[in-house]
Design a protein around this motif. Structure first.
Motif, short mmCIF file in Angstrom:
data_model
loop_
_atom_site.label_atom_id
_atom_site.label_comp_id
_atom_site.label_asym_id
_atom_site.label_seq_id
_atom_site.Cartn_x
_atom_site.Cartn_y
_atom_site.Cartn_z
N GLY A 1 0.79 -1.27 0.09
CA GLY A 1 0.18 -0.03 0.02
C GLY A 1 0.93 1.20 0.06
O GLY A 1 0.60 2.41 -0.40
N ARG A 2 1.99 1.12 0.43
CA ARG A 2 2.81 2.42 0.46
C ARG A 2 3.03 3.10 -0.98
O ARG A 2 2.96 4.12 -1.16
CB ARG A 2 4.44 1.99 1.09
CG ARG A 2 5.35 3.15 1.01
CD ARG A 2 6.75 2.70 1.87
NE ARG A 2 7.65 3.75 1.55
CZ ARG A 2 8.83 3.67 1.99
NH1 ARG A 2 9.16 2.48 2.37
NH2 ARG A 2 9.67 4.46 1.81
N TRP A 3 2.83 2.03 -1.95
CA TRP A 3 3.08 2.57 -3.37
C TRP A 3 1.69 2.49 -4.19
O TRP A 3 1.75 3.13 -5.04
CB TRP A 3 4.22 1.40 -3.99
CG TRP A 3 5.43 1.48 -3.24
CD1 TRP A 3 6.41 2.43 -3.58
CD2 TRP A 3 6.08 0.65 -2.42
NE1 TRP A 3 7.56 2.07 -2.87
CE2 TRP A 3 7.32 1.04 -2.04
CE3 TRP A 3 5.50 -0.50 -1.80
CZ2 TRP A 3 8.06 0.33 -1.23
CZ3 TRP A 3 6.12 -1.23 -0.94
CH2 TRP A 3 7.37 -0.95 -0.81
N THR A 4 0.86 1.71 -3.65
CA THR A 4 -0.30 1.30 -4.42
C THR A 4 -1.37 2.13 -3.91
O THR A 4 -2.69 2.63 -4.54
CB THR A 4 -0.82 0.01 -4.50
OG1 THR A 4 -0.92 -0.60 -3.11
CG2 THR A 4 0.32 -0.69 -5.17
N ALA A 5 -1.52 2.56 -2.56
CA ALA A 5 -2.68 2.94 -2.02
C ALA A 5 -3.32 4.51 -2.70
O ALA A 5 -4.61 4.84 -2.38
CB ALA A 5 -2.63 3.07 -0.49
N ASP A 6 -2.35 5.21 -3.15
CA ASP A 6 -2.80 6.49 -3.65
C ASP A 6 -2.77 6.73 -5.04
O ASP A 6 -2.86 7.81 -5.36
CB ASP A 6 -1.78 7.55 -2.84
CG ASP A 6 -1.91 7.68 -1.47
OD1 ASP A 6 -3.11 7.69 -0.97
OD2 ASP A 6 -0.87 7.63 -0.91
N LEU A 7 -2.74 5.72 -5.74
CA LEU A 7 -2.65 5.71 -7.31
C LEU A 7 -4.11 6.03 -7.70
O LEU A 7 -5.18 5.63 -7.32
CB LEU A 7 -2.26 4.53 -7.80
CG LEU A 7 -0.88 4.04 -7.38
CD1 LEU A 7 -0.71 2.74 -7.90
CD2 LEU A 7 0.20 5.14 -8.06
N ARG A 8 -4.08 6.66 -8.95
CA ARG A 8 -5.38 6.99 -9.93
C ARG A 8 -5.89 5.59 -10.12
O ARG A 8 -5.28 4.70 -10.54
CB ARG A 8 -5.04 8.03 -10.97
CG ARG A 8 -4.54 9.41 -10.62
CD ARG A 8 -5.67 9.87 -9.38
NE ARG A 8 -6.96 9.74 -9.82
CZ ARG A 8 -7.56 10.47 -10.81
NH1 ARG A 8 -6.80 11.28 -11.59
NH2 ARG A 8 -8.57 10.15 -11.30
N PRO A 9 -7.21 5.66 -10.60
CA PRO A 9 -7.78 4.43 -10.84
C PRO A 9 -7.17 3.69 -12.19
O PRO A 9 -6.97 2.39 -12.36
CB PRO A 9 -9.33 4.88 -11.35
CG PRO A 9 -9.42 5.98 -10.58
CD PRO A 9 -8.26 6.72 -10.41
N LEU A 10 -6.91 4.43 -13.28
CA LEU A 10 -6.43 3.85 -14.49
C LEU A 10 -4.90 3.37 -14.31
O LEU A 10 -4.61 2.34 -14.93
CB LEU A 10 -6.24 4.93 -15.73
CG LEU A 10 -7.78 5.10 -16.41
CD1 LEU A 10 -7.49 6.39 -17.27
CD2 LEU A 10 -8.01 3.77 -17.00
N THR A 11 -4.09 4.08 -13.53
CA THR A 11 -2.82 3.67 -12.91
C THR A 11 -2.89 2.35 -12.26
O THR A 11 -2.20 1.64 -12.45
CB THR A 11 -2.12 4.64 -12.21
OG1 THR A 11 -2.07 5.77 -12.76
CG2 THR A 11 -0.61 4.05 -11.97
N ILE A 12 -3.99 2.12 -11.26
CA ILE A 12 -4.09 1.00 -10.64
C ILE A 12 -4.47 -0.41 -11.60
O ILE A 12 -4.15 -1.25 -11.51
CB ILE A 12 -5.43 0.97 -9.71
CG1 ILE A 12 -5.00 2.06 -8.32
CG2 ILE A 12 -5.94 -0.33 -9.21
CD1 ILE A 12 -6.12 2.37 -7.51
N LEU A 13 -5.43 0.06 -12.77
CA LEU A 13 -5.72 -1.07 -13.69
C LEU A 13 -4.55 -1.39 -14.47
O LEU A 13 -4.29 -2.62 -14.51
CB LEU A 13 -6.89 -0.18 -14.48
CG LEU A 13 -7.31 -1.40 -15.84
CD1 LEU A 13 -7.86 -2.75 -14.95
CD2 LEU A 13 -8.05 -0.76 -16.63
N LEU A 14 -3.65 -0.30 -14.73
CA LEU A 14 -2.66 -0.77 -15.51
C LEU A 14 -1.54 -1.71 -14.83
O LEU A 14 -0.85 -2.53 -15.26
CB LEU A 14 -1.84 0.37 -15.99
CG LEU A 14 -2.56 1.33 -17.05
CD1 LEU A 14 -1.75 2.70 -17.48
CD2 LEU A 14 -2.74 0.38 -18.37
N LEU A 15 -1.57 -1.60 -13.41
CA LEU A 15 -0.72 -2.44 -12.49
C LEU A 15 -1.60 -3.51 -12.15
O LEU A 15 -0.95 -4.53 -12.10
CB LEU A 15 -0.10 -1.46 -11.33
CG LEU A 15 0.62 -0.47 -11.61
CD1 LEU A 15 0.82 0.41 -10.05
CD2 LEU A 15 2.07 -0.87 -12.04
#
Length: 375
Positions: free
Chosen positions: A94-108
C-alpha cells in the motif's frame, strides 16, 4: 487557515480496511464471472470448482459427480485466494499503491494478475505449501490467468473505497460509478447469454469447416463415452484409493465435457447428434476393443491397477491426438479452446496416474500446455 485546510481534506479509511472491501468485491465478481462464462469456452464450472477444492482438501473433494460441498469449498478457497492477493496489493504494498489513480491501478493490476496466477499455478499449489499436482496438471495456466484477470479488473474501485462515505474526490466518484456500472452490465450480459445457452441457444457456430467440426464433436463424444465407462470400472475396482479418486475425476470431467458438446451441437446445428458407427469407433485412436474392455472387467484384483493405468493411458493418448488436431484446425474458436484444455487435462491425468508430483509435475504441465507430448 490551517484548521480550515485540515477540515477540507478528504476523510480516508485505513488502507487495510479498504483493501479488505476491495478483496470481497473483486473475488465475488471473479466467482460470478467464472461461473457464468465457463461453459462458453467448454469448461464445466462445477468440475473446475471441485478441482480447486482439491488443493486444500485433497481426495476428499473428488467425486464422479461434483458435490455441493466440494463446489462450495472450491468457491470459498478461490475467494480466499483472491481476497488475500488484494490485501497484498493494497495492504502490504500500500505504500506504493494506495494513492494511485484508478487507471494507473488498472495498468498495474493486469500484470499483477499474470504474477499471481503464475505464482499459484507454478509454485504455491504444486510445490509449497500445498504440494498438490492435480490442479496444475488438470487445468492449463490460461484458465487461472483469466480468473485472476477478472478479479484484477475490479481493482480500480479501490480509488473510491479508500475514502470514507461522501469523502472521495468527485473525479474518482465519477470514474468508479462508471466502472461499477460496466461491471454490472458485463454480468447481466454474460448471465443472459448463459441462461439462453442452458436452453440450447448458444451463440452461433463460427467455424470454417462444418463437417470437420461436426465429426470432431461426434467422435470426441463417443470417445468420452468409452472413457467414462472405463473410468467407472476403475472407480469400482482400483486398489489404490488415490487411483479410484482419479477415475472419479475422469468421470466428472468427461461427463461435463459431453454435456457441453451436446448443448453446442443442439445450439449450432439444430438437430440431434448422430451416433458414431461401429466402423468410426474402431478407427478412433485409443479406442479399446470389446475384448480389452472385458479383460479389464475380469482381471485379477492384484493386477487391476497396472492394467487399468495402461488401458486408460492408451485411451487418453487417443483423445489427445484428436484434441490436438482440433487445436491446430480452423474450427470454431470455442471448440479449439476446449480442445486445448482437453489435450492438457488428459496428458495431465496420464502423469497423475503415474504418480508425478513436485517439480516434475510443473515441468510436465508446462510441456502439456505448450506441446503435444503424446502423439
Amino acid at each position: 487557515m490551517v484548521a480550515g485546510a485540515s477540515t477540507a481534506k478528504p476523510l480516508r479509511r485505513s488502507r487495510w480496511v479498504a483493501a479488505a472491501a476491495l478483496g470481497l468485491i473483486s473475488s465475488t465478481f471473479s466467482t460470478i464471472l467464472s461461473q457464468l462464462f465457463a461453459a462458453r469456452i467448454g469448461r464445466d464450472a462445477a468440475v473446475d470448482w471441485m478441482a480447486v477444492a482439491a488443493i486444500p482438501a485433497r481426495d476428499w473433494a473428488i467425486s464422479a459427480e461434483p458435490s455441493w460441498s466440494a463446489v462450495l469449498a472450491g468457491i470459498a478457497f478461490h475467494q480466499w485466494a483472491d481476497f488475500s492477493w488484494a490485501l497484498v496489493f493494497f495492504g502490504v504494498l500500500g505504500r506504493w499503491t494506495a494513492d494511485l489513480r484508478p487507471l494507473t491501478i488498472l495498468l498495474l493490476a493486469l500484470p499483477w494478475a499474470v504474477f499471481t496466477s503464475s505464482m499459484e499455478w507454478f509454485v504455491l499449489v504444486p510445490l509449497f505449501p500445498f504440494w498438490q499436482p492435480l490442479f496444475t496438471l488438470q487445468q492449463p495456466y490460461w484458465i487461472g490467468l483469466l480468473v485472476h484477470a477478472s478479479s484484477a479488473v475490479m481493482y480500480p474501485l479501490f480509488a473510491r473505497l479508500r475514502f470514507k462515505s461522501g469523502a472521495a474526490p468527485a473525479r474518482d466518484v465519477r470514474f468508479t460509478n462508471a466502472w461499477a456500472t460496466g461491471a454490472f452490465a458485463a454480468i447481466a450480459l454474460i448471465g443472459t447469454i448463459a441462461l439462453i445457452g442452458r436452453h440450447g441457444y448458444e451463440p452461433r457456430w463460427v467455424g470454417h469447416d462444418r463437417d470437420a467440426d461436426q465429426t470432431y464433436i461426434r467422435h470426441m463424444t463417443a470417445h468420452h463415452v468409452q472413457g467414462i465407462e472405463l473410468a467407472r470400472i476403475g472407480a469400482e475396482r482400483a486398489q489404490d484409493p488415490h487411483l479410484r479418486k482419479l477415475a472419479m475425476l475422469m468421470i466428472a470431467s468427461q461427463s461435463g465435457e459431453n454435456r457441453i458438446f451436446e448443448n453446442w451441437w443442439l445450439s449450432w446445428f439444430d438437430t440431434e447428434m448422430p451416433d458414431c458407427s461401429s466402423e468410426e469407433r474402431a478407427a478412433m485412436p485409443g479406442i479399446l476393443t470389446p475384448a480389452e474392455m472385458r479383460q479389464i472387467r475380469t482381471v485379477a484384483s492384484e493386477r487391476f491397477d497396472a492394467v487399468f493405468v495402461d488401458a486408460m493411458s492408451r485411451h487418453h493418448r487417443g483423445a489427445v491426438k484428436m484434441a490436438d488436431g482440433m487445436w491446430h484446425s480452423r474450427g470454431d474458436p470455442r471448440l479449439r479452446i476446449m480442445a486445448h484444455a482437453i489435450r492438457h487435462e488428459q496428458q495431465g491425468e496420464i502423469a497423475l496416474m503415474q504418480g508425478t508430483s513436485g517439480v516434475a509435475a510443473v515441468a510436465m504441465a508446462i510441456r502439456n500446455m505448450l506441446n503435444d507430448n503424446v502423439n
